[in-house]
Write a protein that holds these residues in place. Structure first.
Motif, PDB file in Angstrom:
ATOM      1  N   ASP A 282       0.800  -1.139  -0.029  1.00 30.31           N
ATOM      2  CA  ASP A 282       0.082   0.144  -0.102  1.00 30.31           C
ATOM      3  C   ASP A 282       0.863   1.221   0.076  1.00 30.31           C
ATOM      4  O   ASP A 282       1.890   1.203  -0.761  1.00 30.31           O
ATOM      5  CB  ASP A 282      -0.906   0.040   1.293  1.00 30.31           C
ATOM      6  CG  ASP A 282      -2.274  -0.994   1.090  1.00 30.31           C
ATOM      7  OD1 ASP A 282      -2.410  -1.175  -0.287  1.00 30.31           O
ATOM      8  OD2 ASP A 282      -2.953  -1.283   1.907  1.00 30.31           O
ATOM      9  N   ASP A 283       0.871   2.281   0.712  1.00 29.83           N
ATOM     10  CA  ASP A 283       1.409   3.358   0.988  1.00 29.83           C
ATOM     11  C   ASP A 283       2.204   3.311   2.173  1.00 29.83           C
ATOM     12  O   ASP A 283       2.740   4.387   2.725  1.00 29.83           O
ATOM     13  CB  ASP A 283       0.779   4.540   0.760  1.00 29.83           C
ATOM     14  CG  ASP A 283      -0.357   4.848   1.657  1.00 29.83           C
ATOM     15  OD1 ASP A 283      -0.819   3.729   2.557  1.00 29.83           O
ATOM     16  OD2 ASP A 283      -1.157   6.026   1.696  1.00 29.83           O
ATOM     17  N   GLU A 284       2.362   2.149   2.719  1.00 33.52           N
ATOM     18  CA  GLU A 284       3.299   2.031   4.016  1.00 33.52           C
ATOM     19  C   GLU A 284       4.691   2.455   3.983  1.00 33.52           C
ATOM     20  O   GLU A 284       5.210   2.471   2.759  1.00 33.52           O
ATOM     21  CB  GLU A 284       3.473   0.446   4.425  1.00 33.52           C
ATOM     22  CG  GLU A 284       3.797   0.270   5.891  1.00 33.52           C
ATOM     23  CD  GLU A 284       2.998   0.555   6.818  1.00 33.52           C
ATOM     24  OE1 GLU A 284       3.349   0.828   7.939  1.00 33.52           O
ATOM     25  OE2 GLU A 284       1.556   0.315   6.637  1.00 33.52           O
ATOM     26  N   VAL A 285       5.094   3.320   4.950  1.00 29.53           N
ATOM     27  CA  VAL A 285       6.594   3.793   5.064  1.00 29.53           C
ATOM     28  C   VAL A 285       6.982   3.166   6.517  1.00 29.53           C
ATOM     29  O   VAL A 285       6.307   3.706   7.563  1.00 29.53           O
ATOM     30  CB  VAL A 285       6.524   5.342   5.029  1.00 29.53           C
ATOM     31  CG1 VAL A 285       8.220   6.029   5.297  1.00 29.53           C
ATOM     32  CG2 VAL A 285       5.763   5.991   3.851  1.00 29.53           C
ATOM     33  N   CYS A 286       7.920   2.548   6.228  1.00 28.32           N
ATOM     34  CA  CYS A 286       8.565   1.736   7.478  1.00 28.32           C
ATOM     35  C   CYS A 286       9.959   1.621   7.454  1.00 28.32           C
ATOM     36  O   CYS A 286      10.456   1.282   6.089  1.00 28.32           O
ATOM     37  CB  CYS A 286       7.733   0.683   8.202  1.00 28.32           C
ATOM     38  SG  CYS A 286       7.677  -0.841   6.743  1.00 28.32           S
ATOM     39  N   HIS A 287      10.870   1.059   8.619  1.00 28.31           N
ATOM     40  CA  HIS A 287      12.031   0.668   8.296  1.00 28.31           C
ATOM     41  C   HIS A 287      12.224  -0.933   8.850  1.00 28.31           C
ATOM     42  O   HIS A 287      13.175  -1.547   8.654  1.00 28.31           O
ATOM     43  CB  HIS A 287      13.035   1.428   9.224  1.00 28.31           C
ATOM     44  CG  HIS A 287      13.060   2.815   8.587  1.00 28.31           C
ATOM     45  ND1 HIS A 287      13.918   3.086   7.576  1.00 28.31           N
ATOM     46  CD2 HIS A 287      12.532   3.955   8.896  1.00 28.31           C
ATOM     47  CE1 HIS A 287      13.611   4.460   7.035  1.00 28.31           C
ATOM     48  NE2 HIS A 287      13.010   4.921   7.755  1.00 28.31           N
ATOM     49  N   GLN A 288      10.974  -1.401   9.546  1.00 28.14           N
ATOM     50  CA  GLN A 288      11.003  -2.589   9.960  1.00 28.14           C
ATOM     51  C   GLN A 288       9.743  -3.435   9.903  1.00 28.14           C
ATOM     52  O   GLN A 288       8.647  -2.641   9.612  1.00 28.14           O
ATOM     53  CB  GLN A 288      11.257  -2.578  11.622  1.00 28.14           C
ATOM     54  CG  GLN A 288      12.538  -2.364  12.063  1.00 28.14           C
ATOM     55  CD  GLN A 288      13.564  -3.195  11.689  1.00 28.14           C
ATOM     56  OE1 GLN A 288      13.190  -4.544  11.505  1.00 28.14           O
ATOM     57  NE2 GLN A 288      14.888  -2.857  11.373  1.00 28.14           N
ATOM     58  N   PRO A 289       9.519  -4.792   9.117  1.00 27.61           N
ATOM     59  CA  PRO A 289      10.469  -5.621   9.212  1.00 27.61           C
ATOM     60  C   PRO A 289      11.426  -5.286   8.099  1.00 27.61           C
ATOM     61  O   PRO A 289      12.654  -5.866   7.948  1.00 27.61           O
ATOM     62  CB  PRO A 289       9.877  -6.976   9.310  1.00 27.61           C
ATOM     63  CG  PRO A 289       8.536  -6.672   8.492  1.00 27.61           C
ATOM     64  CD  PRO A 289       8.165  -5.081   8.973  1.00 27.61           C
ATOM     65  N   ILE A 290      11.083  -4.339   7.026  1.00 25.59           N
ATOM     66  CA  ILE A 290      12.121  -3.969   6.020  1.00 25.59           C
ATOM     67  C   ILE A 290      11.672  -2.563   5.744  1.00 25.59           C
ATOM     68  O   ILE A 290      10.796  -2.055   6.324  1.00 25.59           O
ATOM     69  CB  ILE A 290      11.749  -4.910   4.742  1.00 25.59           C
ATOM     70  CG1 ILE A 290      10.301  -4.728   4.220  1.00 25.59           C
ATOM     71  CG2 ILE A 290      12.094  -6.258   4.897  1.00 25.59           C
ATOM     72  CD1 ILE A 290       9.972  -5.346   2.791  1.00 25.59           C
ATOM     73  N   GLU A 291      12.496  -2.062   5.010  1.00 20.36           N
ATOM     74  CA  GLU A 291      12.457  -0.762   4.506  1.00 20.36           C
ATOM     75  C   GLU A 291      11.482  -0.489   3.239  1.00 20.36           C
ATOM     76  O   GLU A 291      11.467  -1.450   2.567  1.00 20.36           O
ATOM     77  CB  GLU A 291      13.776   0.085   3.938  1.00 20.36           C
ATOM     78  CG  GLU A 291      13.573   1.261   3.491  1.00 20.36           C
ATOM     79  CD  GLU A 291      14.774   1.708   2.908  1.00 20.36           C
ATOM     80  OE1 GLU A 291      14.740   2.734   2.006  1.00 20.36           O
ATOM     81  OE2 GLU A 291      15.991   1.291   2.858  1.00 20.36           O
ATOM     82  N   LEU A 292      10.418   0.181   3.661  1.00 19.00           N
ATOM     83  CA  LEU A 292       9.288   0.541   2.470  1.00 19.00           C
ATOM     84  C   LEU A 292       8.880   1.920   2.515  1.00 19.00           C
ATOM     85  O   LEU A 292       9.119   2.694   3.645  1.00 19.00           O
ATOM     86  CB  LEU A 292       7.986  -0.310   2.913  1.00 19.00           C
ATOM     87  CG  LEU A 292       7.922  -1.825   2.759  1.00 19.00           C
ATOM     88  CD1 LEU A 292       6.621  -2.539   3.208  1.00 19.00           C
ATOM     89  CD2 LEU A 292       8.385  -2.175   1.207  1.00 19.00           C
ATOM     90  N   PRO A 293       9.019   2.381   1.402  1.00 17.23           N
ATOM     91  CA  PRO A 293       8.996   2.055   0.221  1.00 17.23           C
ATOM     92  C   PRO A 293      10.434   1.481   0.049  1.00 17.23           C
ATOM     93  O   PRO A 293      11.414   2.287   0.391  1.00 17.23           O
ATOM     94  CB  PRO A 293       8.666   3.007  -0.889  1.00 17.23           C
ATOM     95  CG  PRO A 293       8.753   4.172  -0.044  1.00 17.23           C
ATOM     96  CD  PRO A 293       8.663   4.070   1.140  1.00 17.23           C
TER      97      PRO A 293
END
Length: 167
Positions: free
Chosen positions: A99-110
């Motif tokens: 989707d439009d998830e921005v995160c660093h855990q469990p992986i970097e997204l985007p």
């Protein structure tokens, strides 16, 4: 239900591994939206050319479960963990967007390589041209139009997609 975008790449028995990876993705995620197949020169090392593409699917899985599924498919296709970052690959499957998830855990997204690897950006722009990057807020079509195309060599090729996977 999340919309995911998936990068696939291979330069070891590339036709066999790409077809197998697509069949496996279809088995786990159902209908896939597929870009064309692209051939590109190896980036970061001297090696044989890669086949690359992007697929999209819908899933109820969590990000961690999606990544674990990808690792299982890679392993079934001969991928050995712990390889050097820039080296030949039997099959490399990466989650680009959830989707439009921005995160660093469990992986970097985007996934960062969206913005700097033609073999990711061009096929992504092909299947999701008006979708906007969750950080830059620019469409993938815009990002591809403004990409320095002289920096990496990539071209679309004819490819025999598996029967189970419609194009």
């Amino acid at each position: 239900m999340a919309r995911i975008y998936i990068s696939l790449g291979t330069n070891i028995d590339p036709v066999e591994h790409m077809q197998s990876g697509l069949v496996d993705l279809h088995e786990h995620f159902g209908d896939l939206t597929l870009s064309r197949m692209f051939e590109s020169e190896a980036v970061g090392f001297q090696g044989t050319n890669f086949l690359n593409m992007v697929a999209a699917a819908d899933t109820d899985m969590s990000i961690a479960d999606v990544v674990a599924t990808f690792k299982g498919i890679e392993k079934q296709n001969g991928r050995i963990r712990g390889e050097k970052k820039f080296s030949p690959r039997s099959l490399d499957i990466d989650l680009l967007l959830y989707d439009d998830e921005v995160c660093h855990q469990p992986i970097e997204l985007p996934r960062g390589e969206i913005l700097y690897n033609a073999f990711v950006l061009w096929p992504l722009a092909e299947i999701a041209p008006m979708l906007t990057h969750p950080i830059t807020q620019q469409s993938y079509q815009y990002l591809w139009e403004h990409y320095d195309k002289s920096s990496q060599h990539i071209w679309p090729i004819e490819f025999e997609f598996p029967v189970l996977v419609s194009r």
